[in-house]
Write a protein that holds these residues in place. Structure first.
Motif: not given
Length: 140
Positions: A69-80
């Motif tokens: 899944k690519k929802d925004r919250v998951r993406a931000i946590i992955r980026f961090i």
């Protein structure tokens, strides 16, 4: 311009001879090249501690970050995670990606670039999560 500054620093150091670290820092400051000390990077095994810290701070599990899944919250946590993993360890992009669903190196490079850009641009949503992580983390 850079070559001139480098030559000037070398000339100053040669004129002084052997000098202390403090003198070198002063010379760099004098030439508008501020010295920022860096902590040595950890071994790649430190990635597991980073990912555990991410799970704890954001109250998520391994499945949450490794799913497609690519929802925004998951993406931000992955980026961090990618940003912290790269800045704090000597791990390769592939090794960083293995802990979040076997992501390839290109995905990790993209995540790190995005995190850098969001920090530089002070992007609101990312900065909320980033500041939360920095305040609650035992690693950062």
């Amino acid at each position: 311009m850079i070559a001139e500054k480098r030559k000037s620093l070398i000339d100053d150091r040669q004129s002084i001879g052997k000098c202390s670290i403090g003198t070198l820092i002063y010379l760099a400051w004098r030439h508008n090249e501020y010295y920022v000390p860096q902590l040595p990077k950890q071994d790649k095994s430190y990635l597991k501690e980073i990912i555990k810290d991410i799970y704890t701070v954001f109250d998520v599990d391994a499945e949450y970050l490794s799913c497609a899944k690519k929802d925004r919250v998951r993406a931000i946590i992955r980026f961090i995670y990618c940003y912290v993993g790269r800045t704090k360890t000597k791990a390769s992009y592939k090794e960083i990606g293995e802990l979040i669903g076997n992501r390839d190196h290109a995905t990790i490079i993209y995540a790190i670039r995005e995190a850098n850009q969001y920090i530089k641009d002070n992007q609101k949503q990312f900065m909320e999560y980033w500041n939360w992580y920095k305040n609650k983390s035992s690693i950062w």
